[in-house]
Structures are given as C-alpha cells and as structure tokens.
Design a protein around this motif. Structure first.
Motif, short mmCIF file in Angstrom:
data_model
loop_
_atom_site.label_atom_id
_atom_site.label_comp_id
_atom_site.label_asym_id
_atom_site.label_seq_id
_atom_site.Cartn_x
_atom_site.Cartn_y
_atom_site.Cartn_z
N GLY A 261 0.81 -1.21 0.00
CA GLY A 261 0.00 0.00 0.00
C GLY A 261 0.85 1.26 0.00
N PHE A 262 0.19 2.40 -0.17
CA PHE A 262 0.88 3.69 -0.15
C PHE A 262 -0.10 4.75 0.31
N HIS A 263 0.41 5.68 1.10
CA HIS A 263 -0.42 6.76 1.64
C HIS A 263 0.31 8.08 1.42
N GLU A 264 -0.42 9.09 0.95
CA GLU A 264 0.19 10.40 0.76
C GLU A 264 -0.82 11.50 1.03
N CYS A 265 -0.32 12.58 1.61
CA CYS A 265 -1.14 13.77 1.84
C CYS A 265 -1.05 14.69 0.63
N TYR A 266 -2.19 15.05 0.06
CA TYR A 266 -2.22 16.01 -1.05
C TYR A 266 -1.98 17.43 -0.55
N SER A 267 -2.57 17.75 0.59
CA SER A 267 -2.71 19.15 0.99
C SER A 267 -1.50 19.70 1.74
N ALA A 268 -0.56 18.85 2.17
CA ALA A 268 0.60 19.35 2.90
C ALA A 268 1.44 20.29 2.04
N GLN A 269 1.51 20.02 0.75
CA GLN A 269 2.28 20.86 -0.16
C GLN A 269 1.39 21.75 -1.03
N ASP A 270 0.08 21.62 -0.87
CA ASP A 270 -0.85 22.38 -1.72
C ASP A 270 -2.16 22.58 -0.97
N ASP A 271 -2.25 23.68 -0.24
CA ASP A 271 -3.44 23.89 0.58
C ASP A 271 -4.66 24.32 -0.23
N SER A 272 -4.50 24.44 -1.56
CA SER A 272 -5.64 24.81 -2.40
C SER A 272 -6.56 23.64 -2.69
N VAL A 273 -6.15 22.40 -2.35
CA VAL A 273 -6.94 21.23 -2.73
C VAL A 273 -7.91 20.78 -1.64
N ALA A 274 -7.94 21.52 -0.53
CA ALA A 274 -8.86 21.16 0.56
C ALA A 274 -9.26 22.44 1.30
N PRO A 275 -10.42 22.44 1.95
CA PRO A 275 -10.82 23.62 2.73
C PRO A 275 -9.82 23.93 3.84
N ALA A 276 -9.80 25.17 4.27
CA ALA A 276 -8.89 25.58 5.34
C ALA A 276 -9.10 24.70 6.56
N GLY A 277 -7.99 24.26 7.14
CA GLY A 277 -8.05 23.45 8.34
C GLY A 277 -8.24 21.97 8.11
N GLU A 278 -8.26 21.54 6.83
CA GLU A 278 -8.43 20.13 6.52
C GLU A 278 -7.21 19.56 5.81
#
Length: 392
Positions: A261-278
């Motif tokens: 398996g593999f897990h990665e955070c999208y929003s850690a390097q790009d906060d435009s892909v999720a609402p603020a605080g998520e």
C-alpha cells in the motif's frame, strides 16, 4: 503543410501530441470521447480536489523538461518540514521512521546492475534475503499498482526502486492544483496554437485525410485499429481519498512494506486542494490475484487506520475507486519498454499512451511516446507535401 493531423484522445498523451505537432505549424484536430479533456489527469471539483491516481511529477527525465519549457508545471508546492518528518514505513505490522536495515543496504547500491531476464524477487533475495526482497517489491508497488511486483523484471523494478527510494535526492515535484492544473494549461496552449478540439464524440473509424495519433488506452486502441496484438500488462489497485480536520497524528507519507500500500497527503504541499483546516489524503492498495474489490478495500481501510487514526469518524470527504489497466505498462522478465506496442503502426498511424514503446513510468511514458508520435505524424505530413509539390 495543410494536411491535418488527427489526435484521438484528449488526455495527457493526446494533449502532448497535439501541442507538439501544432508548434511546428501543422493543423491539428483533437477528438475526446468525454465532455472534458484530461483523461486520468482529471480531478474532482473543489473544495476537495482529488485525482484519479498519482498526481506528482518526477523531474529527472525528458518528459519534465518538455513540460517545464512550456510552463505547464509552474508553481510548485512543497511540504513543510514538520509534514515531511512524518514519513513512515509500515514493516512487520508497525509504523517506523526508517526502513529495515536490509532495505537500507539495498537503497545505497545505486551502481548495482539488475538483469532483465530474471524476476526481481529472485534477484533481490540473492543479494539481501527473501524478506527484504518482498519488502522492496512492496515498497515500489506505489509505482506499479501491482500486488506481486516481485514477479516483474529485476532490471525494471530495480530502476524504479532507485528512482523512488535510492540514495539521490528524490526528483518528485508537486504542482499546486495537481495534474488538473497542468492539464488545464495544456488545453489552453493547444487552443492558442489553433488546435481544433472536439469533445463528447467517440471516433469509431480512422479518418483518411492525414496522419492519426491514437492516444487512448490500449484496449480502445485495439478496438479502433482492429489489432489484437495491442496487449500489455498493467496494475490493479484499490484507491481511497479522504479528507479530515488536521491532526498532528496524521502521517504525510507511508510506504507499506507489508502489503504494497501507499499513503500520501495532497494538501501538505498544496493547501488549495482542501478547505482551510483540513487535510486531503489518497491511499492505494494493490489488488491480489483472485481477491475481490471489497476485500482489497477492506485491507486498504485497515492501512488507513494506521496512517490517519480514527479517519472514519473524522472524515469530511470520502471516495473509493479502483484503477485497473490505468497504471502504465509493466515489464515481465525478459522484456523491456522496447517490447511494448510500437508507436509507429504504419500507414500514417501512431500510438501514444502509457502502455506503448517509450521509456519512463506511467504518465512519463504518455508524454515521451506522444512527442515521438507527433514527430512521426509531422514527418508524414511533410513527406506527403513534398510528394505533391515534386522536386524544386
């Protein structure tokens, strides 16, 4: 040079071929069966911008140079130091900061050459032992989407392993907005160059008024061209997208050495892909031979419990899917990318996509093959133009 080039397929390969041909002044028509361009580079609409699969670029090949020269990968995002420090490896049921010592020994052996005609597990086990060979194969399932990566060519897997986990600084790049942002820029550039774009229409027969670049998946290309030789081996994985309120317990990256398996955070390097605080994550789990999708998703859910504790009760966005035959060509022992279906099919027909004879991994193959296909189509136009005008 008035003879048009037809491009069938409006994904990454199709847009690359259309742009490459139009840049030298050849008229181009692009047909896409869906209502929108992008293929597997498409993403969901905001506020949660989740992609259909991998959404990163590697900047160590000609594909990236081509994209960068045209501004398609401008505006990079980078994870903060705190996020990057939460990289973990799942090994023997536990999350750990470093891979096992056997895998560390393998990671520094960049100059070691692996054979083409032997499977990776057999070759790696001979160097580092059975258990480490399995962990290494599972670590690189992030690229192959295959539950038995060890059965693939040793040379193929070893090259991927070194690119992703070798001693050199990783060449991974994140474009803010993801692949969708790159796709949008490419679509705009194609139209600026005069490419005639038609969406929502499926092409059933090849046009007869010029060269054609077939930039579809291999199954569609086989049906369109009536060519049963267009076959290839690809991966099969369960995917999970989740968004949760930010929590320091959540991990940025996790390589699953136990199950692939593999897990990665999208929003850690790009906060435009999720609402603020998520935080927005994508996880994948390769589907085993004979395994049901539900069983694979159950394993994936348990993996998510480790990477994002209590995610099921915290989630603000949730999507499950599978990716089958959408993950690029895989090389079995005795084969290389040169053994994949040839780009030039003869009679002015060219193939582009992630399953054809071009170097790279996944989307890189699409770009590299499309540039070659476009060059072949342009050469065919020029040859036809020369034949019509005759000698000077």
């Amino acid at each position: 040079m008035n003879t048009p080039i037809t491009v069938i397929g409006g994904g990454l390969a199709g847009l690359t071929a259309a742009i490459a041909a139009a840049e030298v002044g050849v008229p181009v028509r692009l047909h896409e069966a869906h209502q929108t361009l992008g293929g597997r580079g498409r993403a969901t609409q905001p506020p949660h911008v989740a992609h259909e699969g991998a959404h990163v670029f590697y900047a160590d090949g000609p594909h990236y140079t081509w994209l960068k020269e045209r501004g398609f990968v401008a505006g990079l995002g980078w994870p903060g130091l705190g996020d990057a420090m939460t990289l973990r490896f799942r090994a023997d049921g536990e999350l750990r900061r470093l891979p096992p010592i056997g895998m560390l020994r393998a990671q520094v052996r960049a100059r070691l050459t692996a054979p083409v005609d032997l499977d990776f597990h057999t070759w790696a086990a001979g160097h580092w032992g059975e258990h480490t060979a399995t962990q290494m194969a599972n670590a690189i399932s992030v690229v192959t989407y295959d539950a038995d990566t060890g059965r693939l060519s040793a040379a193929y897997v070893w090259e991927l392993f070194q690119r992703v986990l070798g001693p050199n600084v990783p060449a991974v790049r994140w474009v803010r907005g993801g692949w969708q942002r790159t796709i949008d820029r490419m679509a705009d550039r194609a139209r600026e160059l005069g490419v005639v774009v038609e969406t929502g229409v499926r092409v059933e027969t090849l046009p007869s008024d010029g060269p054609v670049v077939v930039a579809t998946d291999l199954d569609s290309a086989r049906r369109l061209l009536g060519d049963d030789s267009l076959q290839g081996t690809s991966g099969f994985a369960a995917l999970l997208d989740i968004a949760v309120p930010r929590d320091r317990r959540d991990r940025f990256l996790v390589f699953d050495l136990d199950e692939g398996g593999f897990h990665e955070c999208y929003s850690a390097q790009d906060d435009s892909v999720a609402p603020a605080g998520e935080s927005l994550f994508q996880l994948q789990m390769p589907v085993r031979a004979g395994e049901t999708r539900d069983a694979a998703h159950a394993r994936l859910s348990r993996f998510a419990d480790l990477a994002v504790p209590d995610w099921s009760s915290r989630k603000t966005f949730h999507r499950t899917s599978t990716a089958k035959k959408r993950t690029g060509a895989l090389d079995l022992p005795g084969t290389t990318w040169r053994d994949h279906p040839a780009i030039d099919r003869g009679d002015g027909v060219f193939l582009a996509g992630d399953m054809v004879a071009a170097p790279g991994m996944r989307g890189e193959i699409s770009i590299n093959s499309a540039i070659t296909a476009a060059a072949g189509a342009v050469a065919a136009v020029r040859k036809t133009a020369g034949a019509r005008t005759g000698p000077a």
